[in-house]
Design a protein around this motif. Structure first.
Motif, PDB file in Angstrom:
ATOM      1  N   VAL A 173      -1.382  -5.709  -6.705  1.00  0.00           N
ATOM      2  CA  VAL A 173      -0.637  -5.388  -5.207  1.00  0.00           C
ATOM      3  C   VAL A 173      -1.443  -5.779  -4.163  1.00  0.00           C
ATOM      4  O   VAL A 173      -1.147  -6.565  -3.164  1.00  0.00           O
ATOM      5  N   LEU A 174      -2.494  -5.322  -4.069  1.00  0.00           N
ATOM      6  CA  LEU A 174      -3.446  -5.252  -3.040  1.00  0.00           C
ATOM      7  C   LEU A 174      -4.735  -6.080  -3.296  1.00  0.00           C
ATOM      8  O   LEU A 174      -5.309  -6.023  -4.584  1.00  0.00           O
TER       9      LEU A 174
ATOM     10  N   LYS B  35      14.689   0.585  -0.589  1.00  0.00           N
ATOM     11  CA  LYS B  35      13.497   0.617  -0.220  1.00  0.00           C
ATOM     12  C   LYS B  35      12.531  -0.516  -0.869  1.00  0.00           C
ATOM     13  O   LYS B  35      11.609  -1.204  -0.444  1.00  0.00           O
ATOM     14  N   THR B  36      12.957  -0.811  -2.450  1.00  0.00           N
ATOM     15  CA  THR B  36      12.214  -1.604  -2.821  1.00  0.00           C
ATOM     16  C   THR B  36      12.836  -3.021  -3.271  1.00  0.00           C
ATOM     17  O   THR B  36      12.623  -3.471  -4.416  1.00  0.00           O
TER      18      THR B  36
ATOM     19  N   ALA C 289       5.317   5.786 -18.249  1.00  0.00           N
ATOM     20  CA  ALA C 289       5.159   5.445 -16.799  1.00  0.00           C
ATOM     21  C   ALA C 289       3.595   5.332 -16.441  1.00  0.00           C
ATOM     22  O   ALA C 289       3.286   4.670 -15.536  1.00  0.00           O
TER      23      ALA C 289
ATOM     24  N   ASP D 187       1.805   6.641  -5.514  1.00  0.00           N
ATOM     25  CA  ASP D 187       0.681   5.861  -5.677  1.00  0.00           C
ATOM     26  C   ASP D 187       0.137   5.062  -4.403  1.00  0.00           C
ATOM     27  O   ASP D 187       1.215   4.156  -3.957  1.00  0.00           O
TER      28      ASP D 187
ATOM     29  N   LYS E 233      -1.390   2.781  -3.434  1.00  0.00           N
ATOM     30  CA  LYS E 233      -1.601   1.189  -3.480  1.00  0.00           C
ATOM     31  C   LYS E 233      -0.384   0.641  -3.332  1.00  0.00           C
ATOM     32  O   LYS E 233      -0.267  -0.452  -3.034  1.00  0.00           O
ATOM     33  N   THR E 234       0.747   1.310  -4.109  1.00  0.00           N
ATOM     34  CA  THR E 234       2.005   0.590  -4.070  1.00  0.00           C
ATOM     35  C   THR E 234       3.009   1.151  -3.206  1.00  0.00           C
ATOM     36  O   THR E 234       4.210   1.094  -3.417  1.00  0.00           O
ATOM     37  N   ARG E 235       2.527   1.820  -2.189  1.00  0.00           N
ATOM     38  CA  ARG E 235       3.408   2.671  -1.286  1.00  0.00           C
ATOM     39  C   ARG E 235       4.509   1.758  -0.715  1.00  0.00           C
ATOM     40  O   ARG E 235       4.066   0.739  -0.280  1.00  0.00           O
ATOM     41  N   VAL E 236       5.403   2.493  -0.551  1.00  0.00           N
ATOM     42  CA  VAL E 236       6.529   1.717   0.131  1.00  0.00           C
ATOM     43  C   VAL E 236       6.640   1.229   1.594  1.00  0.00           C
ATOM     44  O   VAL E 236       5.939   1.969   2.356  1.00  0.00           O
ATOM     45  N   LEU E 237       6.950   0.103   1.940  1.00  0.00           N
ATOM     46  CA  LEU E 237       6.471  -0.344   3.354  1.00  0.00           C
ATOM     47  C   LEU E 237       7.562   0.356   4.189  1.00  0.00           C
ATOM     48  O   LEU E 237       8.736   0.649   3.939  1.00  0.00           O
TER      49      LEU E 237
ATOM     50  N   MET F 272       6.144   8.021  -9.396  1.00  0.00           N
ATOM     51  CA  MET F 272       4.782   7.846  -9.411  1.00  0.00           C
ATOM     52  C   MET F 272       4.370   6.676  -8.826  1.00  0.00           C
ATOM     53  O   MET F 272       3.404   6.386  -8.309  1.00  0.00           O
ATOM     54  N   ARG F 273       5.472   5.636  -8.855  1.00  0.00           N
ATOM     55  CA  ARG F 273       5.400   4.341  -7.931  1.00  0.00           C
ATOM     56  C   ARG F 273       4.973   4.760  -6.528  1.00  0.00           C
ATOM     57  O   ARG F 273       4.345   4.187  -5.762  1.00  0.00           O
ATOM     58  N   GLN F 274       5.957   5.761  -6.110  1.00  0.00           N
ATOM     59  CA  GLN F 274       5.890   5.993  -4.550  1.00  0.00           C
ATOM     60  C   GLN F 274       4.889   6.784  -4.255  1.00  0.00           C
ATOM     61  O   GLN F 274       4.237   6.919  -3.067  1.00  0.00           O
TER      62      GLN F 274
ATOM     63  N   ARG G  67      -4.646  -4.531   9.311  1.00  0.00           N
ATOM     64  CA  ARG G  67      -3.679  -3.730   9.603  1.00  0.00           C
ATOM     65  C   ARG G  67      -3.976  -2.387  10.471  1.00  0.00           C
ATOM     66  O   ARG G  67      -3.484  -1.726  11.008  1.00  0.00           O
TER      67      ARG G  67
ATOM     68  N   ASP H 148       2.716  -1.870   6.009  1.00  0.00           N
ATOM     69  CA  ASP H 148       2.208  -0.598   5.486  1.00  0.00           C
ATOM     70  C   ASP H 148       2.390   0.473   6.652  1.00  0.00           C
ATOM     71  O   ASP H 148       2.006   0.292   7.802  1.00  0.00           O
TER      72      ASP H 148
ATOM     73  N   ARG I  89       0.310  -2.605 -15.185  1.00  0.00           N
ATOM     74  CA  ARG I  89       0.548  -3.604 -13.913  1.00  0.00           C
ATOM     75  C   ARG I  89      -0.765  -3.839 -13.189  1.00  0.00           C
ATOM     76  O   ARG I  89      -0.756  -4.723 -12.514  1.00  0.00           O
ATOM     77  N   GLN I  90      -1.386  -2.771 -13.222  1.00  0.00           N
ATOM     78  CA  GLN I  90      -2.742  -3.014 -12.396  1.00  0.00           C
ATOM     79  C   GLN I  90      -3.718  -4.055 -13.189  1.00  0.00           C
ATOM     80  O   GLN I  90      -4.434  -4.618 -12.332  1.00  0.00           O
TER      81      GLN I  90
END
Lengths: 290, 290, 290, 290
Positions: free
Chosen positions: A257-258, C254-255, A242, D252, D254-258, D248-250, A279, D272, A249-250
């Motif tokens: 992503v951003l 969600k994704t 992970a 993080d 930077k990759t926060r779920v919208l 971990m993705r959630q 935003r 966001d 990925r980064q």
């Protein structure tokens, strides 16, 4: 990490041969210094191979003299390198007491000591430290980008892996003690530490078989421990994978992503690449730069 | 990779039986050539099976003559195939000295040599090379998309895995030397290479048990090595999984990477590569640049 | 999959006890049928346990009669269930010759046969087939969503895993043959199949130690094989993890990458949830429904 | 989880020494309570070490008296702690019968019982329960964020892992029974449970080698089981990795779920959670609903 990569001291500002040799020995980004690093690795590998070969009875009996000569050649070469390192660095003592300085000294000392004290067996314990010079290779790894990603992900997951190893050790203590009581000394489990050794060997799926449960209850408990180990063997892999996937990925520009546009009004960064307005304050954003 | 897939030479432009047979033997995308590949795999598997069966004492004692006959049939068939390959290819020598050409020759040579030199034991060493023909199957793998993805991800992670194996080998040398000193020849660790063999067997969690630590200190060191191995067994899996997941994500049309065309009207980037209109303002997009 | 889940035949349209029992036995989504499934699992587990216990000498010597009685009870219960299944299903023969029908028959046959032919040892071979009824549990797994995800990901990665196993087998054949030549019968490698058995045991990191290399060259080759195995052990894990992560990402609302709005003009589906206009024809899209 | 972390009872609202000690013993977020936790871990580790050392014959023979004294010191310290816990908590009985209360009592009881019944061997069985106090450390893990992520992902994948273990056990029963029939008691497979023990040891790639197939057919079946185990060893790793990567993705930022707020002006969704303005049209967004 500083302990590992510390000997990159400030260059001596004076010019001349010291400057030249400092660049060759301590830097890693010029052609001569790269060649020096490569040569050092080859020589270390060769000297370690000689120590290895010397430990084989068959070879020692036939080529003891030749190996002894080669060992002295390597020792003299390493001594020359050690003297050079001390000579060109700004603060020689600081290098001498750094991790690499100590290892460099220890790797040449035993051969000299063998002149004074000709006891071979006790000497051997110190001699193998020379093998630690192989870690020098790892110093180069930081310049290989691949190695940097690997070590970086391992380093960032160090706390998770530490917590995991603590949990594993708790299970190991409990099962080691239980097996000591269940199987007892007559089946090889002659103390709790021995039971823990068995539990580690079992959970990590090594399974030497030098100690194995011999009673039905012991085998049942062993099966449970194996299934526990089989179910949680995933954890370190999961942690590392992970972390590594996140790093990659980064690092991958296509899936970043951003973006890094700053809002002209409020200065907020980290906008969605598709956003036209900030935003936070609603100001119009500059177009993304890609 | 070129070494592995090289024998796909330019087709002989002339028509006739050579052209026909070239297509059958060297191409892999027409029905006759596919049937030929399949037949070849079956025959190779059968001939390898015969070599295998012949190595079993029980079967060799009873069916030595039958197996000898079958072996000659396979040898003649492979000889015919080898001659055909040389006959239809443009540059026969280039094929003969390619990896596959050499293997093809080596796989038929031993049986002929056995007529001149009837020493069976020394011959056997060469005979097993015929088994390498099984790699032929891997040539077909590139046409199976699944295999391509697997090999591709393995190929892209080759440098990371190489760095990892180097690190593992350093640990192996150090622990092998330490165990040689700690356990000594009386417990089976009779040289540093033997200690390294033990360390590899232990770290990879194979654990034969032919050599196992017998002293308390040795068992403690072994436990540490096992925990190190258990903590870093994740690394190759992590490398490969992250690489494979990245490959599959890019191959998946639903999560296809967005291109970098900007909308001429609103400047929005990150469109679907197949999009013709901006999804935000509805303006026509420029054609994708690939 | 049809072979595994085939016995869900069309319900008998007639009402009455047949319809009732059909629903209980063949359906899995009503309270009575769920209770029946649960009861069946318990009874199968109990009957398998009896077979297990009966194989332990210590227990067989003391409780042979009791176990024999219990076995007959289970056999009669399974016979009743088998008769019921045949009675209520539309096409009894189709069930009788399906995979589950054959297993059901085989699981009751041995006990009856033991009345005619009282040879116990040869009977045992058939008796263990009753254990296959445990797979019945797997039938329920499809209703547990977790199981469905697991089996689904395993099923979708079946081709990749097959290709991988083929590659592993090729390596196994080559190393098995090499070790047969290098180590020879005097160290346990008395045929190529035996060498392949050793190679499989080694590559999969099982390492029984019943056969282990004893020569220096053999140990070197074994080390290489272990490092190969250690480097590619990642592949099945990588395959499965990437597949499972892909499944879970798509299942997670969600994704979810693309929504299911259809373009009112051209009917194109699979738009970005943030899109306001169709990326194909530029028509305005309806607002996303979430 | 409540069973594990239950003893966090409501604080006694009265002030004074009870309140002070309650905070020290039961809370984990103030400097004194953290020091207490750390001290407790050190003392538990020390007392477990004493039990371990006492089990080694060599040490027991020399230092039995010293270890006996130290054991009494630890027992008295733990008794004091146990009394204090009962004294300051609101509902002492509820603590006494919670999991931790029972373990605390059991960890001090054996030493007192040894005064009345001086049988050492039978006592030992209870004494090892003191080692369970090590799980106390895991209580702290929940405050280490790393540990929380690990346990959380393991907890969420518990059902998938349970289904997987069930499937593995089915395979284990079948192969254990088959090997019992094929190899028989003369090669160590003297009952079906023994065959199952072998199958577990084999599938989990432990491979002690205390029981190993000795016939050709047995080795062939073992190879198949090993390849099955090798192919599905991926499953727990895949389950856990996918779960952890999702966590971990959630986590993080930077990759926060919208979130699912719709823009009141343009209807765009997927903002966001921290956004105040629509990134497409710049209109003010409603506050996030959480």
């Amino acid at each position: 990490m500083r302990l590992l990569f510390s000997p990159q001291l400030n260059p001596a500002t004076e010019s001349g041969w010291r400057r030249t040799w400092f660049d060759i020995i301590y830097r890693h980004d010029t052609p001569p210094s790269r060649n020096f690093d490569l040569l050092l690795i080859v020589v270390i590998l060769a000297s370690v191979s000689v120590v290895m070969l010397d430990s084989v009875d068959y070879i020692h009996a036939r080529h003891a003299n030749a190996l002894y000569t080669v060992e002295w050649v390597f020792t003299l070469a390493f001594t020359l390198e050690y003297a050079l390192r001390l000579a060109v660095v700004k603060r020689p003592l600081r290098y001498a007491f750094s991790m690499w300085g100590v290892i460099d000294l220890l790797s040449i000392l035993p051969t000299y000591l063998s002149l004074l004290f000709p006891g071979s067996q006790s000497l051997l314990v110190v001699r193998i430290l020379r093998i630690l010079r192989l870690f020098r290779i790892l110093k180069l790894v930081q310049y290989v980008e691949e190695g940097g990603v690997l070590v970086g992900a391992l380093w960032r997951s160090r706390r998770k892996i530490f917590v995991f190893v603590c949990g594993v050790l708790t299970v190991v203590v409990i099962f080691g003690a239980v097996m000591y009581v269940v199987e007892g000394p007559e089946h090889g489990f002659d103390s709790i530490p021995m039971g823990m050794y068995w539990a580690i060997v079992t959970m990590a799926t090594v399974g030497y078989g030098d100690i194995a449960p011999a009673t039905t209850l012991g085998r049942f408990i062993a099966s449970i421990l194996i299934l526990i180990g089989y179910s949680i063997i995933a954890v370190p892999t999961g942690i590392y994978t992970a972390e590594l996937a996140s790093t990659m990925r980064q690092a991958d520009p296509k899936t970043r992503v951003l973006d890094n546009r700053g809002c002209p009004d409020c200065g907020l960064e980290g906008h969605d690449p598709q956003a036209s307005f900030c935003r936070c304050c609603g100001s119009r954003l500059p177009p993304p730069m890609g």
